[in-house]
Design a protein around this motif. Sequence first.
Motif, PDB file in Angstrom:
ATOM      1  N   HIS A 136      20.729 -25.634  -1.414  1.00 42.42           N
ATOM      2  CA  HIS A 136      19.548 -25.975  -2.219  1.00 42.42           C
ATOM      3  C   HIS A 136      19.679 -25.466  -3.654  1.00 42.42           C
ATOM      4  CE1 HIS A 136      15.218 -26.872  -2.791  1.00 42.42           C
ATOM      5  NE2 HIS A 136      15.189 -25.772  -3.522  1.00 42.42           N
ATOM      6  N   TYR A 137      20.279 -24.290  -3.818  1.00 44.26           N
ATOM      7  CA  TYR A 137      20.395 -23.719  -5.168  1.00 44.26           C
ATOM      8  C   TYR A 137      21.344 -24.526  -6.054  1.00 44.26           C
ATOM      9  CZ  TYR A 137      17.680 -19.785  -3.522  1.00 44.26           C
ATOM     10  OH  TYR A 137      16.658 -19.021  -3.028  1.00 44.26           O
ATOM     11  N   GLN A 179      17.590 -11.118   3.354  1.00 45.04           N
ATOM     12  CA  GLN A 179      16.373 -10.755   4.104  1.00 45.04           C
ATOM     13  C   GLN A 179      16.009 -11.834   5.108  1.00 45.04           C
ATOM     14  OE1 GLN A 179      13.759 -10.151   0.616  1.00 45.04           O
ATOM     15  NE2 GLN A 179      13.339  -8.095   1.410  1.00 45.04           N
ATOM     16  N   LEU A 180      16.082 -13.081   4.638  1.00 39.11           N
ATOM     17  CA  LEU A 180      15.680 -14.203   5.486  1.00 39.11           C
ATOM     18  C   LEU A 180      16.503 -14.259   6.768  1.00 39.11           C
ATOM     19  CD1 LEU A 180      14.041 -16.864   5.852  1.00 39.11           C
ATOM     20  CD2 LEU A 180      15.887 -18.033   4.645  1.00 39.11           C
ATOM     21  N   ILE A 207       8.593  -9.918   0.157  1.00 38.27           N
ATOM     22  CA  ILE A 207       9.738 -10.777  -0.159  1.00 38.27           C
ATOM     23  C   ILE A 207       9.470 -11.497  -1.460  1.00 38.27           C
ATOM     24  CG2 ILE A 207      10.451 -11.172   2.224  1.00 38.27           C
ATOM     25  CD1 ILE A 207       8.720 -13.635   2.229  1.00 38.27           C
ATOM     26  N   ASN A 208      10.471 -12.167  -1.959  1.00 41.21           N
ATOM     27  CA  ASN A 208      10.316 -12.914  -3.205  1.00 41.21           C
ATOM     28  C   ASN A 208       9.534 -14.197  -2.927  1.00 41.21           C
ATOM     29  OD1 ASN A 208      10.920 -14.833  -5.373  1.00 41.21           O
ATOM     30  ND2 ASN A 208      12.299 -13.209  -6.104  1.00 41.21           N
ATOM     31  N   GLN A 216      13.233 -30.077   4.136  1.00 37.17           N
ATOM     32  CA  GLN A 216      13.742 -31.317   3.555  1.00 37.17           C
ATOM     33  C   GLN A 216      15.161 -31.641   4.019  1.00 37.17           C
ATOM     34  OE1 GLN A 216      11.073 -30.487  -0.412  1.00 37.17           O
ATOM     35  NE2 GLN A 216      13.143 -31.235  -0.770  1.00 37.17           N
ATOM     36  N   HIS A 217      15.891 -30.607   4.391  1.00 33.40           N
ATOM     37  CA  HIS A 217      17.253 -30.809   4.884  1.00 33.40           C
ATOM     38  C   HIS A 217      17.301 -31.812   6.038  1.00 33.40           C
ATOM     39  CE1 HIS A 217      21.455 -29.533   5.654  1.00 33.40           C
ATOM     40  NE2 HIS A 217      21.156 -29.663   6.924  1.00 33.40           N
ATOM     41  N   TRP A 266      11.143 -25.405   1.360  1.00 32.94           N
ATOM     42  CA  TRP A 266      11.529 -26.757   0.937  1.00 32.94           C
ATOM     43  C   TRP A 266      12.929 -27.098   1.430  1.00 32.94           C
ATOM     44  CZ3 TRP A 266       9.880 -26.221  -4.948  1.00 32.94           C
ATOM     45  CH2 TRP A 266       8.496 -26.319  -5.034  1.00 32.94           C
ATOM     46  N   ALA A 267      13.848 -26.170   1.212  1.00 32.82           N
ATOM     47  CA  ALA A 267      15.249 -26.427   1.548  1.00 32.82           C
ATOM     48  C   ALA A 267      15.400 -26.743   3.035  1.00 32.82           C
ATOM     49  CB  ALA A 267      16.112 -25.227   1.171  1.00 32.82           C
ATOM     50  N   VAL A 268      14.848 -25.874   3.870  1.00 39.39           N
ATOM     51  CA  VAL A 268      15.047 -26.017   5.314  1.00 39.39           C
ATOM     52  C   VAL A 268      14.377 -27.280   5.846  1.00 39.39           C
ATOM     53  CG1 VAL A 268      14.512 -25.017   7.562  1.00 39.39           C
ATOM     54  CG2 VAL A 268      15.393 -23.570   5.725  1.00 39.39           C
ATOM     55  N   GLY A 289      16.257 -11.280   9.059  1.00 37.30           N
ATOM     56  CA  GLY A 289      14.985 -11.338   9.778  1.00 37.30           C
ATOM     57  C   GLY A 289      15.060 -12.120  11.068  1.00 37.30           C
ATOM     58  N   ILE A 290      15.762 -13.222  11.045  1.00 40.32           N
ATOM     59  CA  ILE A 290      15.810 -14.029  12.270  1.00 40.32           C
ATOM     60  C   ILE A 290      16.934 -13.595  13.205  1.00 40.32           C
ATOM     61  CG2 ILE A 290      17.275 -15.903  11.393  1.00 40.32           C
ATOM     62  CD1 ILE A 290      15.591 -17.821  13.066  1.00 40.32           C
ATOM     63  N   ALA A 309      21.201 -25.468   4.388  1.00 38.98           N
ATOM     64  CA  ALA A 309      20.059 -25.961   3.615  1.00 38.98           C
ATOM     65  C   ALA A 309      19.675 -24.983   2.512  1.00 38.98           C
ATOM     66  CB  ALA A 309      18.872 -26.210   4.545  1.00 38.98           C
ATOM     67  N   VAL A 310      19.510 -23.726   2.896  1.00 36.78           N
ATOM     68  CA  VAL A 310      19.017 -22.740   1.935  1.00 36.78           C
ATOM     69  C   VAL A 310      20.036 -22.483   0.831  1.00 36.78           C
ATOM     70  CG1 VAL A 310      18.374 -20.319   1.636  1.00 36.78           C
ATOM     71  CG2 VAL A 310      17.468 -21.624   3.568  1.00 36.78           C
ATOM     72  N   TYR A 322      17.119 -12.347  -1.379  1.00 39.23           N
ATOM     73  CA  TYR A 322      16.194 -13.073  -0.496  1.00 39.23           C
ATOM     74  C   TYR A 322      16.885 -13.642   0.746  1.00 39.23           C
ATOM     75  CZ  TYR A 322      13.012 -16.482   1.423  1.00 39.23           C
ATOM     76  OH  TYR A 322      12.248 -17.190   2.290  1.00 39.23           O
ATOM     77  N   LEU A 324      12.203 -18.769  12.270  1.00 36.98           N
ATOM     78  CA  LEU A 324      12.848 -18.344  11.027  1.00 36.98           C
ATOM     79  C   LEU A 324      11.839 -17.737  10.060  1.00 36.98           C
ATOM     80  CD1 LEU A 324      15.379 -18.300   9.159  1.00 36.98           C
ATOM     81  CD2 LEU A 324      14.728 -20.592   8.403  1.00 36.98           C
ATOM     82  N   PHE A 325      10.750 -18.449   9.816  1.00 37.71           N
ATOM     83  CA  PHE A 325       9.816 -17.962   8.801  1.00 37.71           C
ATOM     84  C   PHE A 325       8.901 -16.864   9.331  1.00 37.71           C
ATOM     85  CE2 PHE A 325      11.198 -22.032   6.972  1.00 37.71           C
ATOM     86  CZ  PHE A 325      11.688 -21.527   5.781  1.00 37.71           C
ATOM     87  N   TYR A 364      11.138 -21.928  -2.067  1.00 40.37           N
ATOM     88  CA  TYR A 364      12.391 -22.680  -2.129  1.00 40.37           C
ATOM     89  C   TYR A 364      12.996 -22.859  -0.740  1.00 40.37           C
ATOM     90  CZ  TYR A 364      12.591 -21.882  -7.248  1.00 40.37           C
ATOM     91  OH  TYR A 364      12.340 -21.849  -8.589  1.00 40.37           O
ATOM     92  N   SER A 365      12.991 -21.791   0.033  1.00 42.78           N
ATOM     93  CA  SER A 365      13.652 -21.871   1.340  1.00 42.78           C
ATOM     94  C   SER A 365      12.860 -22.748   2.305  1.00 42.78           C
ATOM     95  CB  SER A 365      13.888 -20.475   1.918  1.00 42.78           C
ATOM     96  OG  SER A 365      12.670 -19.855   2.243  1.00 42.78           O
ATOM     97  N   SER A 391      20.171 -24.301   8.734  1.00 40.57           N
ATOM     98  CA  SER A 391      19.302 -23.621   7.767  1.00 40.57           C
ATOM     99  C   SER A 391      20.117 -22.807   6.763  1.00 40.57           C
ATOM    100  CB  SER A 391      18.289 -22.730   8.491  1.00 40.57           C
ATOM    101  OG  SER A 391      18.926 -21.657   9.153  1.00 40.57           O
ATOM    102  N   ARG A 430       8.661 -16.808  -4.687  1.00 37.55           N
ATOM    103  CA  ARG A 430       9.201 -18.080  -5.171  1.00 37.55           C
ATOM    104  C   ARG A 430      10.348 -18.554  -4.297  1.00 37.55           C
ATOM    105  NH1 ARG A 430       9.339 -20.371 -10.955  1.00 37.55           N
ATOM    106  NH2 ARG A 430       7.336 -19.305 -10.747  1.00 37.55           N
ATOM    107  N   HIS A 431      11.214 -17.640  -3.902  1.00 35.34           N
ATOM    108  CA  HIS A 431      12.350 -18.036  -3.068  1.00 35.34           C
ATOM    109  C   HIS A 431      11.904 -18.352  -1.644  1.00 35.34           C
ATOM    110  CE1 HIS A 431      15.683 -17.253  -5.939  1.00 35.34           C
ATOM    111  NE2 HIS A 431      14.714 -16.609  -6.544  1.00 35.34           N
ATOM    112  N   LEU A 432      10.817 -17.760  -1.242  1.00 35.58           N
ATOM    113  CA  LEU A 432      10.235 -18.167   0.044  1.00 35.58           C
ATOM    114  C   LEU A 432       9.894 -19.649   0.006  1.00 35.58           C
ATOM    115  CD1 LEU A 432       8.887 -17.821   2.811  1.00 35.58           C
ATOM    116  CD2 LEU A 432       6.822 -17.026   1.628  1.00 35.58           C
ATOM    117  N   ILE A 462      10.810 -13.609   8.729  1.00 32.74           N
ATOM    118  CA  ILE A 462      10.828 -12.964   7.414  1.00 32.74           C
ATOM    119  C   ILE A 462       9.425 -12.599   6.936  1.00 32.74           C
ATOM    120  CG2 ILE A 462      10.719 -15.074   6.021  1.00 32.74           C
ATOM    121  CD1 ILE A 462      12.586 -13.696   4.040  1.00 32.74           C
TER     122      ILE A 462
END
Lengths: 210, 210
Positions: free
Chosen positions: A171-172, A199-200, B156-157, B170-171, B166-168, A203-204, A167-168, A196, B200-201, B163-164, A164, B159-161, B204
Amino acid sequence: MTSETKKPERLTRIQRENRTRIREAALEAFSRNGFRGTTLDQIATLSSLSKPNLIYYYKSKEDIYLELFVSLLDQWLEPLVALNIEGDPIEEILSYVRVKLALSRDKPRESRLFANEVLRGCPRIAWFIKKDLKNVVEEVEAKFQHWIDEGKIAAINPRHLLYSIWAVTQHYADFESQITLLQPNKHETFAEAEIYVEQLFRGILTPRNA
Amino acid sequence: MTSETKKPERLTRIQRENRTRIREAALEAFSRNGFRGTTLDQIATLSSLSKPNLIYYYKSKEDIYLELFVSLLDQWLEPLVALNIEGDPIEEILSYVRVKLALSRDKPRESRLFANEVLRGCPRIAWFIKKDLKNVVEEVEAKFQHWIDEGKIAAINPRHLLYSIWAVTQHYADFESQITLLQPNKHETFAEAEIYVEQLFRGILTPRNA
DNA sequence: GTCTATACAAAGATAGAC
DNA sequence: GTCTATCTTTGTATAGAC
């Protein structure tokens, strides 16, 4: 050890410069268009060298491609092996996350080069994944597990934690074009991302007792 | 509205079957090799049709490619717009995460098709990102922000939530080959992933007060 | 509707002059 | 070391028989 490979040493200044220009051009092309999508003509144009001249310096298109992976993989593994088991676990991991995110910001082409290759099933770098990367991943996993056992980070799956993070952060770089179409300001995106992702993962990682 | 496009209706059974076989073969090829890396020969072989016959059904290689995106994008947007602002925020978001992860497990080729396109800078689907996707993303962002304002999820942000997520998720599809080389058992990987991404989610999203 | 044959362009790599 | 010219292969697409 008796220099079978003639590449690194004893190159004239011009040779070194040209090889560097070829690598720079090839990185630009391969990262955007993939291996099949990139033509020697593109690389020739980008590097301001003729097509035959490219082949004078590198014996084939694949040769150029593979050389790009050497420096890429070095760059990516270095901060992973640097994870210090004596340090503060959460700060060690977050520090790795920040390095990786900075790489996505400053060297996105390298990330896309890698993603391209993996998407295609690693046809040219499977050897590296199975040996070098696998070893490094197992070491990292052991460190994470050690920190979990000591109760210093939460009990999570160490391997998927690593996935993860990759991935995160990647991704950028890999989905930069999508992100840009949705939100044009690149500088802003990375400034937000830094906050972000911290924080993510905090958090975990933070244990759920105290 | 007076059917300018002749595709959907009035097809014989053979025509429908052949178009389906072409799409299936094209998805297999494009997702693995990208647009440039895929040849009509590959699609012809995979679909057991002749090359000219392909062009009889679709007027060009690009035509086949674009049609694949229609069903893909539908599939991906549907669970996003389904996010229910009346529901329990954390469960709504985690439910979306699970759907997306299941898509990576059951339809990895679609994910790779998309990743391929975005890696190349969205040359063929920029129009979709800028219009449809941008709208959906902004709606989702607004829902997240609403939940944040109400204190139901952490600040939290938004939009980046997204993104993350999707990233995690789709990875696991896009980097499947890397994951498989590191850890061969696919079933196990997804079983672990389901647990991990939820942690993870949840980590956060959960507000840090109570 | 489907196939064989083929036109036409692009791409990787090499030969050989300079 | 670098270039022009060229060989060879591969790939998209079409023509025209059946």
